[in-house]
Enzyme design. Structure first.
Site, PDB file in Angstrom:
ATOM      1  CG  HIS A   1      29.792  26.156 -18.925  1.00  0.00           C
ATOM      2  ND1 HIS A   1      30.783  25.372 -18.398  1.00  0.00           N
ATOM      3  CD2 HIS A   1      28.629  25.582 -18.537  1.00  0.00           C
ATOM      4  CE1 HIS A   1      30.244  24.367 -17.734  1.00  0.00           C
ATOM      5  NE2 HIS A   1      28.946  24.465 -17.800  1.00  0.00           N
TER       6      HIS A   1
ATOM      7  N   GLY B   1      32.341  24.677 -12.811  1.00  0.00           N
ATOM      8  CA  GLY B   1      32.597  23.244 -12.960  1.00  0.00           C
ATOM      9  C   GLY B   1      32.637  22.560 -11.609  1.00  0.00           C
TER      10      GLY B   1
END
Lengths: 479, 137
Positions: free
Chosen positions: A402, A405
Site C-alpha cells: 500500500h 512504510g
C-alpha cells in the site's frame, strides 16, 4: 521471541507454523528491505494473527510491513465466513483510508509557470490539519445518508460525475452499511469533518507521469508520459476512529466467549456469524462509505480549484478519475483455496486490493487489464500505478502493498531533520510543498520512509501486482 | 518530568510514573495533552465531571484516556487540570478543568487518533506505580 524465517525465493520468506499458529506466515520482502530495520516485531504480529480462529491458508505481510497495533501494518489475513473472526484491529482506526488518482489533459509545461498559484490555491481550498472541519455541514439525518450511500451521496450533491463512481473500488459504497449501529459519539465527530484531508501522512499531490512500464495498460488507465496527475490520500477521519474504538471497547469485554487466549488485547475480535461480528461489519461499512464520500468531495473541490487557478474549462482540464483504492478494510469476497471456492472475510490493513483481468468486481473499462493499484510513496520521491494480477488471486487473496512504510519513528525523523529546511530541500528537487502542522514536514520527510521502488520491486517481482507507471511529485499539500 | 516518550516506528507512546494510582492517572492524562497542544493561557475556568469504568487497571487506563481524547477530538476541550475524587481498579470519578480550543491561544502539536490496548501495562513497581500506553497517531 525471535522468529526464524525460511527463504522461499528472492521475494518470499515463510514463517513456519509453530506454537499457537493455525497456519504459517508468508512475508513478501527482499534481503535489502530486511536490512533496513528490525522486522522481529511485525513478524511476531504475523504469528499472532495466524493464531486467530478460522484463519485460512496463511497470515500474510507485504514488503511495506511495519509494527502496528494488533495486526501488523501491511498485513493481509482471510477468515472463513462461516467459522472465522472479524477484528477491528485487522482493519485499523482509519477505516477505508485510501488513495485516489485522477489524470488530466495537461502536461507539465502547461502549469509550470503557475504551479505556485496552483499549490497555494489547493492549500487554501482544502481543509487540512488536526481537527480541521469541512466545507460540508451535515444534519444527523443527512449524515446517515452519507453512511448508507457513500460516493453516491456526494455525487447527488453535485460533487463529481458518474464516471468517478464507476472507477471507485466497490463503486464507492458497501451496501451492508447500517447507520443505526453507529454511536452518537461517532455521529458527532463525523458531522463536521466531511470534506477534510486531516493530518499526518494524509496528502494531496500534483504529480507528473515520469515513466511508463506497461504502455498498453497505461493507455487504458488514461496515462501518458509527461501528464499532470492529482493524487489524494485520506480516510474516514474522526468518524472511522470512533467506530473502531467503540467496537474495540465492546469486543475486548466479550472476547473471552471465543475461548481463546489473545496474545494482545488489540487483537480483539468476534465470530463473523455472531451478533457482534455482524454489527461491526455493518458499522465498518458506514465508515468505509464516509471515507469514499470524503475523497469524492475532495476530488471535486480540487477539480474546481485547478480550473480557477489555471483559468481553464473543465473540458481543457479533463480531470478524470483513474481509480480509488482503499487500504484499511475487511471485505466479504470469494477466493479459491486448495482448489475450492470459499467465501472469506479478507482483512487488508495497509494493503491494497489487486484484482486480476476478468474479475467481475472491476468496472468494465478495466475488465481486460485488471484493476489499477495506486501506491503512494513519500513526498520527495515517487508514487506508482500498478495493476492487479492472477498471481495475487492465487497467493494473497487478491492483495498487494500500500505504500512505502515508515522506517524512522516520528521522533527520529524530527531529530534527523534538525537544522534542515525540508521545504527548501524539496523545492530544490522541484517540489513545492504547503503544510499545516508545525512538525508535519519533519515527521513526514522522505528519509522517514522506505525506498518506495524497493517495495514496489518486491511485489512486481513476486507478481502480485505489476508496475504500470511511475509518478513524480511536483506539488504537495500536507495536513 | 514524570513520563518518557516511547519511540516506535509508526506510533508513539508514553511511559508514565506516579506515586499511587490517582497520581499515575493524572500524570498519564497530562502527558497525553502535552503531546496534543501547547498553550499560553492559564485562565481555564470550565469544569466537566466524568465517571469511568473498566475491567482492570489497564482497561481503566485505556477507557480514561480514550474518554479524554474524545472530549478533545469531538468537543475541542483541552484538559488542563484534573481532580480525581475516587479511584479503584474498576472505576474512577474526576472533575476536569479545561480550555476550549482556540487557534489564537493554542498551538496544536500532534494528532492522536486513538489510545490503543497494544502492549498496555499498568502496574505497581518498587517505587510507586507505572504505566505504558501506545497511541495511534
Amino acid at each position: 521471541m525471535t522468529h526464524q524465517l525460511k527463504k522461499i525465493d528472492d521475494y518470499r520468506w515463510e514463517l513456519p507454523q509453530s506454537g499457537a499458529m493455525n497456519v504459517p506466515g508468508m512475508i513478501y520482502t527482499s534481503a535489502a528491505l530486511q536490512k533496513t530495520k528490525d522486522i522481529n516485531e511485525p513478524v511476531q504480529q504475523v504469528a499472532n494473527v495466524a493464531s486467530l480462529p478460522g484463519i485460512l491458508k496463511a497470515s500474510l505481510a507485504m514488503p511495506d510491513m511495519h509494527w502496528g497495533y494488533g495486526f501488523p501494518i501491511g498485513g493481509v489475513a482471510a477468515f472463513d465466513w462461516e467459522n472465522g473472526v472479524i477484528s477491528p484491529g485487522g482493519v485499523g482506526y482509519d477505516i477505508n483510508c485510501g488513495v485516489r488518482l485522477a489524470s488530466t489533459h495537461l502536461v507539465e509545461g502547461d502549469i509550470k509557470d503557475r504551479l505556485e498559484d496552483l499549490v497555494n490555491a489547493l492549500y487554501q481550498n482544502t481543509p487540512t490539519g488536526v481537527g480541521s472541519t469541512g466545507s460540508v455541514t451535515l444534519s444527523y439525518s443527512e449524515e446517515k445518508k452519507v453512511l448508507k450511500q457513500g460516493s453516491r451521496w456526494a455525487l447527488r450533491q453535485g460533487f463529481g460525475v458518474d464516471n468517478d463512481i464507476e472507477r471507485t473500488e466497490d463503486s464507492g459504497c458497501m451496501p451492508n452499511a447500517d447507520p443505526d449501529l453507529i454511536s452518537k459519539r461517532a455521529l458527532e465527530r463525523g458531522k463536521k469533518q466531511l470534506g477534510t484531508l486531516g493530518s499526518g501522512n494524509h496528502f494531496l499531490e500534483v504529480g507528473v507521469v515520469d515513466e511508463i512500464f506497461l504502455p498498453e495498460t497505461a493507455r487504458v488507465f488514461g496515462l501518458f508520459e509527461g501528464q499532470v496527475t492529482l493524487m489524494l490520500h485520506t480516510g474516514s477521519r474522526g468518524f472511522g476512529y470512533q467506530v473502531c474504538d467503540d467496537f474495540l471497547a465492546i469486543m475486548t469485554k466479550h472476547v473471552h466467549k471465543l475461548g481463546i487466549n489473545l496474545p494482545d488485547r488489540q487483537l480483539a475480535c468476534a465470530m463473523i456469524q455472531s451478533d457482534m461480528g455482524r454489527r461491526y461489519y455493518n458499522a465498518m461499512a458506514c465508515a468505509a462509505n464516509y471515507a469514499w464520500a470524503n475523497r469524492q468531495i475532495l476530488l471535486h473541490q480540487a477539480r474546481e480549484t485547478f480550473q480557477r487557478a489555471l483559468n481553464i474549462s473543465p473540458r481543457a482540464l479533463g480531470m478524470n478519475m483513474v481509480y480509488d483504492v482503499c487500504h484499511n478494510i475487511a471485505k466479504k469476497e470469494e477466493h479459491v483455496i486448495n482448489g475450492k471456492k470459499q467465501t472469506v472475510c479478507v482483512h487488508r490493513k495497509g494493503a491494497t486490493r489487486s484484482f486480476p483481468p476478468g474479475h467481475q468486481s472491476i468496472c468494465s473499462e478495466y475488465r481486460d487489464t485488471g484493476q489499477p493499484v495506486i501506491i503512494p510513496g513519500d513526498m520527495g520521491t515517487a508514487s506508482y500505478v500498478m495493476v492487479g494480477t492472477e498471481e495475487a488471486m492465487d497467493e494473497t487473496f487478491g492483495s498487494t502493498c500500500h505504500g512505502a512504510g515508515r522506517v524512522l519513528s516520528r521522533k527520529a525523523a524530527k531529530k534527523k531533520s534538525r537544522g534542515r529546511a525540508i521545504n527548501r530541500e524539496l523545492e530544490d528537487k522541484g517540489i513545492l510543498v504547503r503544510w499545516t502542522g508545525r512538525s508535519t514536514l519533519a515527521e513526514e520527510m522522505p528519509d522517514a520512509y522506505k525506498d518506495i521502488s524497493q517495495v514496489v520491486d518486491v511485489v512486481d517481482g513476486a507478481g502480485i501486482s505489476k508496475k504500470v507507471a511511475r509518478l513524480r511529485p511536483i506539488a504537495v499539500v500536507k495536513g | 518530568m514524570n513520563y518518557k516518550l516511547i519511540d516506535h516506528t509508526a506510533d508513539f507512546g508514553i511511559h508514565v510514573f506516579g506515586l499511587n494510582p490517582k497520581d499515575l492517572f493524572i500524570n498519564a492524562a497530562s502527558a497525553m495533552f502535552e503531546q496534543i497542544a501547547e498553550s499560553e493561557d492559564k485562565s481555564w475556568e470550565k469544569k466537566h465531571d466524568i465517571k469511568i469504568s473498566g475491567a482492570d487497571w489497564p482497561d481503566l487506563m485505556v477507557n480514561w484516556l480514550r474518554e479524554l481524547l474524545f472530549l478533545w477530538s469531538a468537543r475541542q476541550m483541552l484538559i488542563k487540570d484534573i481532580d480525581i475524587s475516587s479511584i479503584t481498579e474498576t472505576g474512577l470519578a474526576a472533575v476536569l478543568a479545561y480550555d476550549a480550543y482556540h487557534p489564537d491561544n493554542h498551538i496544536l502539536k500532534s494528532e492522536i487518533k486513538a489510545v490503543t490496548y497494544h502492549q498496555i501495562q499498568v502496574k505497581e513497581s518498587s517505587t510507586g506505580w507505572e504505566a505504558k500506553i501506545i497511541f495511534d497517531v
